[in-house]
Write a protein that holds these residues in place. Sequence first.
Motif, PDB file in Angstrom:
ATOM      1  N   ASN A 159       0.836  -1.195   0.000  1.00  0.00           N
ATOM      2  CA  ASN A 159       0.000   0.000   0.000  1.00  0.00           C
ATOM      3  C   ASN A 159       0.873   1.248   0.000  1.00  0.00           C
ATOM      4  N   MET A 160       0.848   1.969  -1.135  1.00  0.00           N
ATOM      5  CA  MET A 160       1.776   3.089  -1.270  1.00  0.00           C
ATOM      6  C   MET A 160       1.094   4.436  -1.104  1.00  0.00           C
ATOM      7  N   GLU A 218       6.327   7.952   8.771  1.00  0.00           N
ATOM      8  CA  GLU A 218       7.109   7.396   7.661  1.00  0.00           C
ATOM      9  C   GLU A 218       7.362   5.902   7.818  1.00  0.00           C
ATOM     10  N   ASP A 219       7.285   5.420   9.066  1.00  0.00           N
ATOM     11  CA  ASP A 219       7.562   3.993   9.245  1.00  0.00           C
ATOM     12  C   ASP A 219       6.264   3.200   9.321  1.00  0.00           C
ATOM     13  N   SER A 220       5.324   3.548   8.430  1.00  0.00           N
ATOM     14  CA  SER A 220       4.030   2.887   8.497  1.00  0.00           C
ATOM     15  C   SER A 220       4.094   1.434   8.037  1.00  0.00           C
ATOM     16  N   ILE A 221       5.205   1.020   7.456  1.00  0.00           N
ATOM     17  CA  ILE A 221       5.335  -0.382   7.064  1.00  0.00           C
ATOM     18  C   ILE A 221       6.069  -1.133   8.167  1.00  0.00           C
ATOM     19  N   THR A 233      19.992   6.019   3.381  1.00  0.00           N
ATOM     20  CA  THR A 233      18.752   6.643   3.845  1.00  0.00           C
ATOM     21  C   THR A 233      18.895   8.155   3.908  1.00  0.00           C
ATOM     22  N   TYR A 234      17.793   8.858   3.613  1.00  0.00           N
ATOM     23  CA  TYR A 234      17.769  10.316   3.681  1.00  0.00           C
ATOM     24  C   TYR A 234      16.585  10.738   4.532  1.00  0.00           C
ATOM     25  N   PRO A 235      16.679  11.903   5.183  1.00  0.00           N
ATOM     26  CA  PRO A 235      15.612  12.308   6.103  1.00  0.00           C
ATOM     27  C   PRO A 235      14.365  12.811   5.370  1.00  0.00           C
ATOM     28  N   GLY A 236      13.300  12.999   6.118  1.00  0.00           N
ATOM     29  CA  GLY A 236      12.073  13.625   5.628  1.00  0.00           C
ATOM     30  C   GLY A 236      11.409  12.825   4.530  1.00  0.00           C
ATOM     31  N   LYS A 237      10.984  13.552   3.495  1.00  0.00           N
ATOM     32  CA  LYS A 237      10.217  12.912   2.427  1.00  0.00           C
ATOM     33  C   LYS A 237      11.118  12.357   1.327  1.00  0.00           C
ATOM     34  N   ARG A 238      12.410  12.284   1.601  1.00  0.00           N
ATOM     35  CA  ARG A 238      13.313  11.822   0.535  1.00  0.00           C
ATOM     36  C   ARG A 238      13.373  10.300   0.494  1.00  0.00           C
ATOM     37  N   ASN A 239      13.580   9.791  -0.723  1.00  0.00           N
ATOM     38  CA  ASN A 239      13.593   8.344  -0.925  1.00  0.00           C
ATOM     39  C   ASN A 239      14.838   7.694  -0.336  1.00  0.00           C
ATOM     40  N   THR A 240      14.718   6.398  -0.090  1.00  0.00           N
ATOM     41  CA  THR A 240      15.866   5.605   0.324  1.00  0.00           C
ATOM     42  C   THR A 240      16.461   4.975  -0.930  1.00  0.00           C
ATOM     43  N   LEU A 241      17.753   5.217  -1.116  1.00  0.00           N
ATOM     44  CA  LEU A 241      18.406   4.787  -2.346  1.00  0.00           C
ATOM     45  C   LEU A 241      19.133   3.461  -2.121  1.00  0.00           C
ATOM     46  N   LYS A 285       8.519   5.857   3.280  1.00  0.00           N
ATOM     47  CA  LYS A 285       7.923   5.039   4.340  1.00  0.00           C
ATOM     48  C   LYS A 285       8.565   3.648   4.441  1.00  0.00           C
ATOM     49  N   PHE A 286       9.413   3.292   3.484  1.00  0.00           N
ATOM     50  CA  PHE A 286      10.119   2.012   3.557  1.00  0.00           C
ATOM     51  C   PHE A 286      11.365   2.095   4.439  1.00  0.00           C
ATOM     52  N   ARG A 287      11.818   3.354   4.667  1.00  0.00           N
ATOM     53  CA  ARG A 287      13.145   3.585   5.242  1.00  0.00           C
ATOM     54  C   ARG A 287      13.437   2.734   6.478  1.00  0.00           C
ATOM     55  N   SER A 288      12.656   2.927   7.538  1.00  0.00           N
ATOM     56  CA  SER A 288      12.949   2.213   8.790  1.00  0.00           C
ATOM     57  C   SER A 288      12.746   0.720   8.646  1.00  0.00           C
ATOM     58  N   ALA A 289      11.680   0.356   7.921  1.00  0.00           N
ATOM     59  CA  ALA A 289      11.356  -1.061   7.809  1.00  0.00           C
ATOM     60  C   ALA A 289      12.466  -1.823   7.090  1.00  0.00           C
ATOM     61  N   LEU A 290      13.019  -1.214   6.035  1.00  0.00           N
ATOM     62  CA  LEU A 290      14.097  -1.876   5.289  1.00  0.00           C
ATOM     63  C   LEU A 290      15.301  -2.120   6.191  1.00  0.00           C
TER      64      LEU A 290
END
Length: 580
Positions: free
Chosen positions: A157-158, A166-169, A199-207, A225-230
Amino acid sequence: LKLGDVLVQEKLITEEMLQQALTMQRTHRKQALGEILIEMGVVDTEVIQSMLARKLGIPFVNATKFRIDPQTFGLVSIRFIEKYSILPLYRANNTLVVAMENPLVWEPLNELRVITSLNVVPVLASRDAILRVIKELSRANEITGKQKIGDLARTMNMDVVDDAPEDSIAETDNTLVGVVNKMILDAYNQGVSDIHLETYPGKRNTLVRFRKDGVMKKYFEFPPKFRSALVSRIKIMARLDISEKRRPQDGKIEIKLSADNKLELRVATVPTAHGLEDVVMRVLACAQPVALDKVGLPANVLERIKVLAQKPYGLFLLCGPTGSGKTTTLHSVLSFINSPERKIWTAEDPIEITQDGLRQVQVNANIGWTFAAAMRSFLRADPDVIMVGEMRDIETAQIAIQASLTGHMVFSTLHTNSAAESMVRLLDLGMDPFNFSDALVGILAQRLTRRYCKSCKTSYIPSRDELLSLVEEYCAGTPLDSAAVMQAWHQTYRNQDGGFTLYAAGGCELCEGTGYKGRMGVYEFLEATPPIKSLIQHQASVVELQATAIKQGMRTLKQSGIELVLQGHTNIEQIRSVCN
Ligand SMILES: [Zn+2]
C-alpha cells in the motif's frame, strides 16, 4: 553403436528380447528402446545407464552437485524442462550441456536445439537427482523470476497520507520480506559485490545502489515510508540489535539457495546524520576457485608461480588494496597445489571461496580466535601448507616467517601497493631481514582493471604521439630504454600493416551502454632471487629493489597494464586509475 546391440553384446539381454522390444517400438514410436526394455522387466535403469556411460562414452554426473546458473536454467521454459525431465546444466559458448536419464531419446534433444539455437550435448544423470534439482530451481525462479523490484514494492500500500508516520510499514510485513529477499537475490544473480542502502531524512527516498565490477550503480529508490522497515528487516536477518541506532554494528546473513549452495552477506550498519542509518552488505557467494591457468597471469609469471608454489617451504605473498582480487588469485594458487598428498590449513576472514581438500578456518577476533592464534594451532596440527588470509600485524608476520623457516609453505596477503614496497613494509614492521630474506619465495602484486565489452569495442590506429606517450609511461622510473621497448612492442603487437591497433570503448546492450564488461587482473611478480634476498638483508630501499627486479625481468603493475592496452583489452585511463 546402438544401445540394443550393446546390451546384446554384453549378454544383458538376448537377441530375441531385443527383437521383441524393437517390434513394440514400431507401434509405440514415441517410446525409447531403453524404456521399453525396462517396462518389459528384462533390464533396469542402472544397467542401461552404466551401459550408456561405458560403451557410448556419455559421462554420468551427479546433477545435485552442479551450481546451475539461473540464466542457463532460464534458457528453456520450465514446462519443457518438466515435460522431459531435462536439466540444463551449464552453457559454454555455443554449447549447452543438459542432464537426462536417457540421452538416446533424440526427440527432446532436437527440440532443444531448435529452441535454443545451441549445440546441445547430453550427459547422464539419475532421474531422482534431476527431478530434485528442477524442483529446487523452479522454486527459486518463482522468487527471482520476471517480477521487477518496482512491481513488488508497488503491491504494498503506497498511498501515503501526508501526516502518516514514515515507518508505516512493519519490518515483518510479508511483502517487505519479499522485497528484501528479491533485492539480495537480484544482487547475487547480477554478480554484484556490495549492496548499499542509503537513507535520507524527511520525504526523501531511500536509495539502493549495487557495486559491480568495482563500479556503483543505482538499483532502486524506495519511498520514504520504507526507510525504517528496510533497515530493521536487514538488521533482523543479520541478528543485530534493531533498537541500537547510534552505534555501528556488524553481522551476517546466510541464505540457503539450494541443498548445497548458500549465499552469505556481511552486513555493516553505519549511523549517519539525522539519527538515520545506512546499511552496506558484502555479497559472498561461496564461490569455487578459478583454475590458476584461467586467472590471466602472463605466461612467464604463471610458469614461475607454478614452480615456486610447489616448494616444500617458503613464504609466498600477494599484495594489493581491498577488492584487488588477491583472495581469488590466492585460492587459485592453492587449488593448483591442493592434492591428497598435502595438508593445507587456511585461516580466513571471511571465507569467500571454498575448496574441497582445504581445511578452512573462519577466524573471529571477538573471541580471541585471531590470525595469529589460528597459525599457532595449525603448527600443532601437522600442516604442509598454511594460508593466512592477511598479515595484519607483526605477530602474524613473525609466526608466518617462523613457520616457513621450519619447513612449511606459507601463503598470505598484504595491503601494500607494490611487490617492492611489501618487502620494505615488512622490514619496517620489525621483521628480521635475514629470516625474512631466507623465507621469502616471491611476491605477486595485483589490481583489477575494467575490460572492454568484446562485442562493441572498436579498433583504431593510434597516432605516433599516443604510442610515444605510452612507451614513455612504460619506461618512466625504470632503467629501460624506450627505443628498445618500442622495437620489442613492434615485434609482438604489430598488425598486418606493420603498425599498431588499439581499441576504444563502444557501448551496446550487452554492456548496458558502458563499453565495459567484467574485469581482469593486472599483475606484478617479484621473485626472491639471490640478488633480491641480498638487497633485503641490506635493508635496501624500494627504488633499489624495484630497479633490480626490473633488471631480472619483472614487469611493474603499470607496465603489465600497458601491455593489456596493447593487447586490446582496455585503455590507459583505466590502467592509470588502478596503477599509480
Ligand atoms: Zn558492449
